[in-house]
Design a protein around this motif. Structure first.
Motif, PDB file in Angstrom:
ATOM      1  N   PRO A 148       0.806  -1.235   0.000  1.00  0.00           N
ATOM      2  CA  PRO A 148       0.000   0.000   0.000  1.00  0.00           C
ATOM      3  C   PRO A 148       0.832   1.275   0.000  1.00  0.00           C
ATOM      4  O   PRO A 148       0.360   2.299  -0.487  1.00  0.00           O
ATOM      5  N   ARG A 149       2.044   1.226   0.523  1.00  0.00           N
ATOM      6  CA  ARG A 149       2.858   2.444   0.563  1.00  0.00           C
ATOM      7  C   ARG A 149       3.331   2.846  -0.810  1.00  0.00           C
ATOM      8  O   ARG A 149       3.254   4.001  -1.203  1.00  0.00           O
ATOM      9  N   SER A 150       3.856   1.894  -1.588  1.00  0.00           N
ATOM     10  CA  SER A 150       4.339   2.198  -2.938  1.00  0.00           C
ATOM     11  C   SER A 150       4.502   0.905  -3.713  1.00  0.00           C
ATOM     12  O   SER A 150       4.968  -0.109  -3.162  1.00  0.00           O
ATOM     13  N   ARG A 377       5.052  -1.500  18.177  1.00  0.00           N
ATOM     14  CA  ARG A 377       6.151  -0.583  18.463  1.00  0.00           C
ATOM     15  C   ARG A 377       7.246  -0.640  17.400  1.00  0.00           C
ATOM     16  O   ARG A 377       8.079   0.255  17.325  1.00  0.00           O
ATOM     17  N   LYS A 378       7.228  -1.685  16.600  1.00  0.00           N
ATOM     18  CA  LYS A 378       8.194  -1.805  15.519  1.00  0.00           C
ATOM     19  C   LYS A 378       7.698  -1.178  14.213  1.00  0.00           C
ATOM     20  O   LYS A 378       8.412  -1.160  13.214  1.00  0.00           O
ATOM     21  N   LEU A 379       6.472  -0.681  14.216  1.00  0.00           N
ATOM     22  CA  LEU A 379       5.902  -0.086  13.005  1.00  0.00           C
ATOM     23  C   LEU A 379       6.573   1.261  12.757  1.00  0.00           C
ATOM     24  O   LEU A 379       6.511   2.163  13.585  1.00  0.00           O
ATOM     25  N   LYS A 380       7.236   1.394  11.618  1.00  0.00           N
ATOM     26  CA  LYS A 380       7.975   2.609  11.301  1.00  0.00           C
ATOM     27  C   LYS A 380       7.023   3.792  11.108  1.00  0.00           C
ATOM     28  O   LYS A 380       5.855   3.616  10.728  1.00  0.00           O
ATOM     29  N   PHE A 381       7.573   4.988  11.307  1.00  0.00           N
ATOM     30  CA  PHE A 381       6.744   6.183  11.171  1.00  0.00           C
ATOM     31  C   PHE A 381       6.177   6.311   9.763  1.00  0.00           C
ATOM     32  O   PHE A 381       5.017   6.709   9.589  1.00  0.00           O
ATOM     33  N   VAL A 382       6.962   5.968   8.739  1.00  0.00           N
ATOM     34  CA  VAL A 382       6.467   6.097   7.372  1.00  0.00           C
ATOM     35  C   VAL A 382       5.259   5.201   7.151  1.00  0.00           C
ATOM     36  O   VAL A 382       4.318   5.561   6.429  1.00  0.00           O
ATOM     37  N   ASP A 383       5.245   4.012   7.784  1.00  0.00           N
ATOM     38  CA  ASP A 383       4.097   3.119   7.633  1.00  0.00           C
ATOM     39  C   ASP A 383       2.915   3.585   8.476  1.00  0.00           C
ATOM     40  O   ASP A 383       1.763   3.306   8.140  1.00  0.00           O
ATOM     41  N   LEU A 391      -7.195   6.355   8.369  1.00  0.00           N
ATOM     42  CA  LEU A 391      -7.725   6.158   9.722  1.00  0.00           C
ATOM     43  C   LEU A 391      -7.446   4.750  10.243  1.00  0.00           C
ATOM     44  O   LEU A 391      -8.259   4.154  10.952  1.00  0.00           O
ATOM     45  N   VAL A 392      -6.310   4.217   9.922  1.00  0.00           N
ATOM     46  CA  VAL A 392      -5.773   2.941  10.393  1.00  0.00           C
ATOM     47  C   VAL A 392      -6.643   1.757   9.961  1.00  0.00           C
ATOM     48  O   VAL A 392      -6.158   0.795   9.350  1.00  0.00           O
ATOM     49  N   GLY A 393      -7.914   1.816  10.256  1.00  0.00           N
ATOM     50  CA  GLY A 393      -8.795   0.679   9.978  1.00  0.00           C
ATOM     51  C   GLY A 393      -8.889   0.342   8.501  1.00  0.00           C
ATOM     52  O   GLY A 393      -9.163  -0.811   8.136  1.00  0.00           O
ATOM     53  N   LEU A 394      -8.646   1.324   7.635  1.00  0.00           N
ATOM     54  CA  LEU A 394      -8.721   1.086   6.195  1.00  0.00           C
ATOM     55  C   LEU A 394      -7.328   1.014   5.573  1.00  0.00           C
ATOM     56  O   LEU A 394      -7.158   1.261   4.380  1.00  0.00           O
ATOM     57  N   ASN A 395      -6.355   0.643   6.384  1.00  0.00           N
ATOM     58  CA  ASN A 395      -4.975   0.566   5.904  1.00  0.00           C
ATOM     59  C   ASN A 395      -4.838  -0.374   4.710  1.00  0.00           C
ATOM     60  O   ASN A 395      -4.025  -0.137   3.810  1.00  0.00           O
TER      61      ASN A 395
END
Length: 543
Positions: A148-150, A377-383, A391-395
């Motif tokens: 989803p990011r790229s 806690r391991k989830l990077k800021f870019v993700d 809104l997170v739920g629709l990631n």
């Protein structure tokens, strides 16, 4: 607030000054159009930065690719009369793609596509079928963006292009990219995620380099953020009376205060259209290294490609910087809404500040992101940026649409692979318009290697003093609202410029876009600017 009989009424102007310059523009356009109707003047709108050029070759590549992609889908039909086809197949798609390019060898888009394919399969060892299938599936919009990011190869070519465009040269620092719906969307995502992740909290200080793009002044002031604004101003006039639009030491030193958590920069600036000088970059490095090592830098560098040798803070201070780059201006693609955010992959201030949060904040964020990963806690800021954008739920449905990503990849590939031919032509076109504008004002445009020239900010008060003296300048200030100049310009000459004070520039400055009109228009605009100044002087002499 309507006052058609006398738009130059002082009370009317004071009311307009409460608005963003982009809202004032609507009034100015109306006045200018009315003047064009009742006179022989030609309506000229230099108030907006939408370029009047576009690059056709990467667009031809996009549309030609679309033909191939539809052919691939139609290889298996569910209902031929209605055009209901199956999702295309990846197996053997590269061979069929090359044969298609051979059949369309006379189409300029075919050359762009072949160049991209050859570069990616040779320089980056891309799997041919995987690469072409990303193009085919992406342009058809057949699936959600994955990842989803790229898209995989889109990110590869974007990295190459941005390394060149942002002045990375041989610096192979790796950046994670997040394609977005223009850099304005990216800026909204940035502020939202910084807030959601407790990296910017109500009452925190954020510095703004001004003059700057008006929304970047307005967003931090919104009640939902409640940030304290620290202005770092380039409005200083040099001792010889000319602006250079750089930042003096006493302004930059405001960033030494570690309570300034973040700084928002447009580089090159808007409206002065000047990039940070090497000595300013050096000063920022000193400030970060010695006084404020956790400073978060958000820089919008959309105009960087209009300066040969431009160097972005993403390569000067990569640990601290989040860079936003839009394809809107260089490619004539404002309607495509394509941009990318870049954050250093291996370590960056955003991830490290997340790791340093107190336990109660970490637990709150664990709850926010626990539906996405087993170890939030391991989830990077870019993700987190990606997740927060939905809104997170629709990631799982996040990410820029696949067709937009494919056009962006073709833009990047074309501009990168033709960089030595393309950039001088676009820079030369802008500089010609800039010189034409200033040539008829009678003002002096000093040489400046840091000037992009996409816009020009002209401080009328500087020229009022130079031509007619301090007493006349005081007369102007005492008797007229700063907005009066652009209103007279629209009402009397059918020309629209924006008021520079709306960008936190000098009160009597005006912004002209050099991007959206043909060359001869700027000769007329320059003449009109000087005529309005002379008109004020004539009134001054009649006192």
């Amino acid at each position: 607030m309507e006052n058609k009989k006398n738009p130059e009424d002082k009370n009317f102007e004071k009311e307009l000054e409460k608005l963003s310059p982009f809202e004032v523009k609507s009034t100015l356009i109306s006045l200018a159009e009315d003047d064009a109707k009742r006179s022989t003047a030609t309506f000229l709108n230099a108030g907006r930065g939408n370029p009047n050029w576009l690059l056709t070759r990467p667009r031809r590549a996009f549309f030609l690719l679309g033909d191939f992609a539809v052919e691939e889908a139609e290889a298996k039909m569910y209902d031929k009369p209605m055009g209901i086809a199956a999702s295309p197949s990846q197996k053997g798609v590269a061979t069929r793609f090359l044969a298609f390019l051979d059949r369309n060898a006379g189409n300029p888009g075919s050359e762009v596509l072949r160049h991209y394919y050859t570069y990616m399969t040779t320089e980056h060892k891309a799997d041919p079928d995987e690469l072409v299938f990303e193009l085919v599936d992406g342009i058809l919009g057949d699936h959600y963006p994955t990842p989803p990011r790229s898209l995989k190869y889109t990110e590869v070519i974007l990295r190459d292009y941005l390394r060149w465009a942002m002045g990375g040269k041989d610096d192979m620092t790796q950046f994670d990219l997040f394609p977005t719906e223009g850099s304005t969307a990216g800026m909204c995502y940035a502020f939202n995620s910084l807030k959601q992740n407790f990296l910017l909290n109500e009452g925190d200080k954020i510095a703004l380099f001004t003059p700057c793009f008006t929304p970047y002044i307005e967003i931090p002031q919104l009640q939902e953020f409640g940030l304290e604004i620290v202005n770092v101003s380039a409005n200083k006039v040099e001792k010889n009376g000319y602006h250079d639009w750089q930042y003096p030491d006493e302004e930059l030193d405001k960033l030494r205060d570690p309570s300034v958590k973040a700084v928002c920069i447009t580089n090159p600036s808007n409206p002065p259209s000047v990039c940070l000088a090497p000595e300013v970059l050096d000063k920022l490095v000193d400030i970060v290294k010695n006084d404020n090592p956790n400073l978060m830098i958000i820089t919008d560098d959309v105009y960087g490609t209009f300066i040969d040798g431009f160097r972005s803070l993403m390569y000067v201070l990569p640990y601290n910087t989040m860079c936003l780059y839009s394809f809107s201006k260089y490619f004539g693609a404002t309607g495509w809404r394509v941009a990318a955010m870049a954050i250093r992959s291996d370590s960056n201030v955003f991830d490290d500040r997340l790791a340093a949060l107190p336990e109660d904040k970490k637990k709150a964020l664990d709850a926010r992101y626990e539906s996405l990963v087993l170890e939030p806690r391991k989830l990077k800021f870019v993700d987190r940026l990606v997740a927060d954008s939905r809104l997170v739920g629709l990631n799982h449905t996040a990410g820029l649409s696949c067709p937009q990503q494919i056009q962006m990849a073709l833009f990047a590939a074309f501009a990168y692979l033709h960089r030595e031919e393309l950039q001088p032509k676009l820079i030369g076109m802008i500089q010609k318009r800039l010189n034409d504008l200033w040539s008829t004002t009678g003002f002096t445009l000093l040489p400046d290697p840091n000037r992009a020239g996409y816009y020009s900010e002209i401080d009328i008060m500087v020229w009022a003093k130079k031509f007619y003296g301090d007493d006349f300048a005081k007369y102007l200030s005492d008797n007229y609202e700063p907005l009066d100049f652009v209103i007279r310009l629209a009402n009397e000459t059918a020309i629209v410029l924006l008021n520079g004070d709306g960008f936190d520039g000098p009160a009597w400055s005006v912004r002209a876009s050099l991007a959206n009109l043909d060359e001869d228009a700027y000769l007329k605009i320059g003449t009109a600017i000087r005529n309005i100044l002379d008109e004020y002087h004539a009134l001054y002499l009649k006192r």
